[in-house]
Design a protein around this motif. Structure first.
Motif, mmCIF file in Angstrom:
data_model
loop_
_atom_site.group_PDB
_atom_site.id
_atom_site.type_symbol
_atom_site.label_atom_id
_atom_site.label_comp_id
_atom_site.label_asym_id
_atom_site.label_seq_id
_atom_site.Cartn_x
_atom_site.Cartn_y
_atom_site.Cartn_z
ATOM 1 N N LEU A 81 0.855 -1.181 0.000
ATOM 2 C CA LEU A 81 0.000 0.000 0.000
ATOM 3 C C LEU A 81 0.893 1.233 0.000
ATOM 4 C CD1 LEU A 81 -2.969 0.983 0.138
ATOM 5 C CD2 LEU A 81 -2.665 1.157 2.621
ATOM 6 N N ALA A 82 0.662 2.131 -0.967
ATOM 7 C CA ALA A 82 1.440 3.363 -1.077
ATOM 8 C C ALA A 82 0.512 4.564 -0.969
ATOM 9 C CB ALA A 82 2.204 3.392 -2.399
ATOM 10 N N GLN A 83 1.094 5.732 -0.742
ATOM 11 C CA GLN A 83 0.318 6.962 -0.621
ATOM 12 C C GLN A 83 1.031 8.111 -1.323
ATOM 13 O OE1 GLN A 83 -0.183 7.884 3.522
ATOM 14 N NE2 GLN A 83 1.998 7.882 3.966
ATOM 15 N N SER A 84 0.239 9.142 -1.657
ATOM 16 C CA SER A 84 0.777 10.290 -2.372
ATOM 17 C C SER A 84 -0.099 11.506 -2.089
ATOM 18 C CB SER A 84 0.803 10.007 -3.877
ATOM 19 O OG SER A 84 1.157 11.153 -4.623
ATOM 20 N N ASP A 85 0.485 12.685 -2.228
ATOM 21 C CA ASP A 85 -0.293 13.914 -2.114
ATOM 22 C C ASP A 85 -0.513 14.595 -3.462
ATOM 23 O OD1 ASP A 85 -0.916 14.068 0.652
ATOM 24 O OD2 ASP A 85 1.151 14.647 1.082
ATOM 25 N N ASP A 86 0.158 14.087 -4.503
ATOM 26 C CA ASP A 86 0.000 14.720 -5.815
ATOM 27 C C ASP A 86 -0.249 13.740 -6.956
ATOM 28 O OD1 ASP A 86 2.489 13.545 -6.130
ATOM 29 O OD2 ASP A 86 3.592 15.418 -6.334
ATOM 30 N N GLY A 87 -0.226 12.428 -6.684
ATOM 31 C CA GLY A 87 -0.446 11.423 -7.713
ATOM 32 C C GLY A 87 0.784 11.102 -8.527
ATOM 33 N N ALA A 88 1.856 11.873 -8.359
ATOM 34 C CA ALA A 88 3.075 11.657 -9.142
ATOM 35 C C ALA A 88 4.195 11.041 -8.308
ATOM 36 C CB ALA A 88 3.549 12.974 -9.741
ATOM 37 N N GLN A 89 4.340 11.482 -7.055
ATOM 38 C CA GLN A 89 5.369 10.979 -6.153
ATOM 39 C C GLN A 89 4.707 10.095 -5.098
ATOM 40 O OE1 GLN A 89 8.640 11.696 -6.787
ATOM 41 N NE2 GLN A 89 7.894 12.855 -8.567
ATOM 42 N N TRP A 90 5.186 8.867 -5.000
ATOM 43 C CA TRP A 90 4.561 7.884 -4.121
ATOM 44 C C TRP A 90 5.584 7.276 -3.166
ATOM 45 C CZ3 TRP A 90 -0.702 6.620 -4.366
ATOM 46 C CH2 TRP A 90 -1.399 7.177 -5.443
ATOM 47 N N SER A 91 5.094 6.871 -1.993
ATOM 48 C CA SER A 91 5.928 6.153 -1.027
ATOM 49 C C SER A 91 5.081 5.092 -0.346
ATOM 50 C CB SER A 91 6.509 7.115 0.014
ATOM 51 O OG SER A 91 5.470 7.763 0.732
ATOM 52 N N ILE A 92 5.731 4.033 0.067
ATOM 53 C CA ILE A 92 5.026 2.970 0.792
ATOM 54 C C ILE A 92 4.575 3.516 2.145
ATOM 55 C CG2 ILE A 92 5.276 0.695 1.863
ATOM 56 C CD1 ILE A 92 7.308 0.046 -0.352
ATOM 57 N N VAL A 93 3.362 3.195 2.544
ATOM 58 C CA VAL A 93 2.832 3.629 3.834
ATOM 59 C C VAL A 93 3.767 3.150 4.936
ATOM 60 C CG1 VAL A 93 0.966 3.275 5.492
ATOM 61 C CG2 VAL A 93 0.431 3.738 3.085
ATOM 62 N N PRO A 94 4.302 4.062 5.776
ATOM 63 C CA PRO A 94 5.204 3.661 6.852
ATOM 64 C C PRO A 94 4.563 2.629 7.778
ATOM 65 C CG PRO A 94 5.284 6.030 6.563
ATOM 66 C CD PRO A 94 4.151 5.537 5.702
ATOM 67 N N GLY A 95 5.287 1.569 8.047
ATOM 68 C CA GLY A 95 4.801 0.504 8.906
ATOM 69 C C GLY A 95 4.071 -0.603 8.175
ATOM 70 N N TRP A 96 3.879 -0.460 6.852
ATOM 71 C CA TRP A 96 3.139 -1.464 6.096
ATOM 72 C C TRP A 96 3.897 -2.786 6.042
ATOM 73 C CZ3 TRP A 96 -1.569 -2.318 4.316
ATOM 74 C CH2 TRP A 96 -1.750 -3.353 3.397
ATOM 75 N N THR A 97 3.190 -3.892 6.288
ATOM 76 C CA THR A 97 3.749 -5.228 6.153
ATOM 77 C C THR A 97 3.101 -5.907 4.956
ATOM 78 O OG1 THR A 97 4.094 -5.438 8.547
ATOM 79 C CG2 THR A 97 4.062 -7.478 7.261
ATOM 80 N N PRO A 98 3.866 -6.199 3.895
ATOM 81 C CA PRO A 98 3.269 -6.824 2.714
ATOM 82 C C PRO A 98 2.799 -8.246 3.011
ATOM 83 C CG PRO A 98 5.653 -6.728 2.504
ATOM 84 C CD PRO A 98 5.305 -5.942 3.729
ATOM 85 N N TYR A 99 1.790 -8.686 2.259
ATOM 86 C CA TYR A 99 1.293 -10.048 2.401
ATOM 87 C C TYR A 99 1.070 -10.642 1.010
ATOM 88 C CZ TYR A 99 -3.364 -7.933 1.678
ATOM 89 O OH TYR A 99 -4.447 -7.239 1.180
ATOM 90 N N THR A 100 0.954 -11.957 0.957
ATOM 91 C CA THR A 100 0.847 -12.652 -0.319
ATOM 92 C C THR A 100 -0.460 -12.309 -1.021
ATOM 93 O OG1 THR A 100 2.191 -14.491 0.473
ATOM 94 C CG2 THR A 100 0.820 -14.903 -1.459
ATOM 95 N N GLY A 101 -0.362 -11.899 -2.279
ATOM 96 C CA GLY A 101 -1.542 -11.573 -3.067
ATOM 97 C C GLY A 101 -1.122 -10.934 -4.374
ATOM 98 N N SER A 102 -2.053 -10.855 -5.318
ATOM 99 C CA SER A 102 -1.745 -10.329 -6.637
ATOM 100 C C SER A 102 -2.895 -9.470 -7.142
ATOM 101 C CB SER A 102 -1.477 -11.491 -7.609
ATOM 102 O OG SER A 102 -0.949 -11.034 -8.831
#
Length: 377
Positions: free
Chosen positions: A115-136
């Motif tokens: 899960l990522a976030q952005s304030d302008d739709g152009a520059q994105w970063s992964i949500v701090p603290g996010w733990t990825p899980y299996t899925g597609s």
């Protein structure tokens, strides 16, 4: 800045392996494998899917080689995870990623949801603290204080007000004989509606059966069952769109619908391999038609598929996110901004929005399958 703290009880489960085509069977695509994983059949050994080179004009879906990984268990495993997720961005994006140096990334069972976030739709970063899980091929949407992340056959919820994480858990669509590639939207009554490609027994849902030279791919919608909180849906009457395929023609696969509203009409993106067609309708549950101003309805021709769209009411611009494999580089999600749906996007219209390196992952990590959402109740 609002800091949202989560004490998360995560149901981390491995998707069940399922009976895919044998080494002598016709090739299965990523959509086909995702569809069969979604059915949660008994574990078995299955072949890895591998993407073949695709001629842009053929809109084809990738083919696999006859290699066999180990089976995947369908035994749920629970783990208590504490995390602080700092969700402050105006926009959210779910996507899957996979490090090509560490795994066979053309097998969707090796994908991880981020899960990522952005304030302008152009520059994105992964949500701090996010733990990825299996899925597609994930999609995300916010309703009230809850985030819903859908992947083939499953859904996870984040309750922003209480800090509770539910899932991933199975979802059902009553009246559908199999479904893949769900995309979510909220209707005028506040209900979640999923757009999806109907499943197909005995073959890749995105393409024709081996014995067929032509076929029709049907895209439907389903409305949330009251009280299910995104876990159960009932099919809406009729098809939202239908695409005729030919095994010798230009359009050979159709998959991965994405639905959004542009302030005047509903827009439905459908992927033809590395290309994207745009369809519209005045009513959410109406019959969608290809955009007449575009040849064959193609918004992109070989420059991006598995697209996600948004119409920005402030700039009056469409934002289209997609990805397409490129030689000798990891796959990245690119964005194109355009004033309307009247012209086909060229390679120069796209710029990288999310890549492995821009997100702090490895340079060999594929970042794919954008699912865009506005981060507002």
């Amino acid at each position: 800045m609002k800091r949202i703290t989560f004490s998360i009880s995560v149901l981390a489960f491995a998707l069940a392996a399922c009976a895919l085509p044998s080494t002598s069977d016709p090739a299965a695509t990523e959509t086909a494998i995702a569809a069969q994983v979604m059915t949660q059949l008994a574990p078995t050994q299955t072949p890895n899917p591998v993407v073949s080179e695709v001629e842009p004009s053929q809109f084809q879906t990738p083919n696999p080689p006859p290699t066999v990984p180990s089976a995947i268990s369908d035994t749920p495993r629970e783990a208590a995870i504490s995390a602080t997720l700092d969700i402050t961005g105006q926009y959210l994006m779910a996507f899957h990623a996979c490090d090509t140096a560490a795994a066979e990334c053309r097998d969707p069972r090796n994908h991880q949801v981020y899960l990522a976030q952005s304030d302008d739709g152009a520059q994105w970063s992964i949500v701090p603290g996010w733990t990825p899980y299996t899925g597609s091929v994930p999609d995300v949407i916010r309703r009230g204080d809850t985030l819903y992340i859908f992947t083939p056959g499953s859904m996870a919820r984040y309750h922003l007000d209480t800090g509770v994480f539910d899932g991933p858990m199975r979802i059902t669509i009553s009246g559908a004989d199999g479904f893949v590639d769900p995309s979510a939207i909220i209707d005028g009554d506040g209900r979640l509606v999923l757009f999806f490609l109907h499943g197909q027994a005995g073959g890749d849902p995105a393409g024709c059966l081996p014995q067929e030279t032509t076929c029709e791919k049907r895209f439907g919608s389903a409305t949330e069952v009251e009280g299910s909180d995104g876990a159960s849906f009932t099919v809406d009457e009729g098809d939202r769109a239908a695409v005729t395929l030919s095994t010798t023609g230009a359009i050979r696969t159709a998959s991965d619908p994405d639905i959004f509203f542009d302030g005047a009409q509903y827009v439905l993106y459908i992927s033809y391999g590395p290309s994207t067609a745009a369809w519209t309708a005045p009513d959410l549950r109406g019959t969608y038609a290809r955009v007449a101003a575009l040849t064959d309805g193609l918004l992109s021709n070989g420059t991006g598929g598995i697209a996600s769209g948004y119409f920005d009411p402030i700039t009056r611009q469409y934002w289209t996110f997609s990805h397409a494999p490129r030689p000798n580089e990891a796959t990245a999600i690119r964005r194109a901004t355009h004033a309307d749906l009247s012209r086909q996007l060229s390679a120069g219209d796209w710029s990288v929005a999310l890549s492995g390196t821009s997100l702090g992952l490895t340079a060999t990590t594929n970042v794919e399958s954008a699912g865009f959402a506005l981060n507002a109740p």
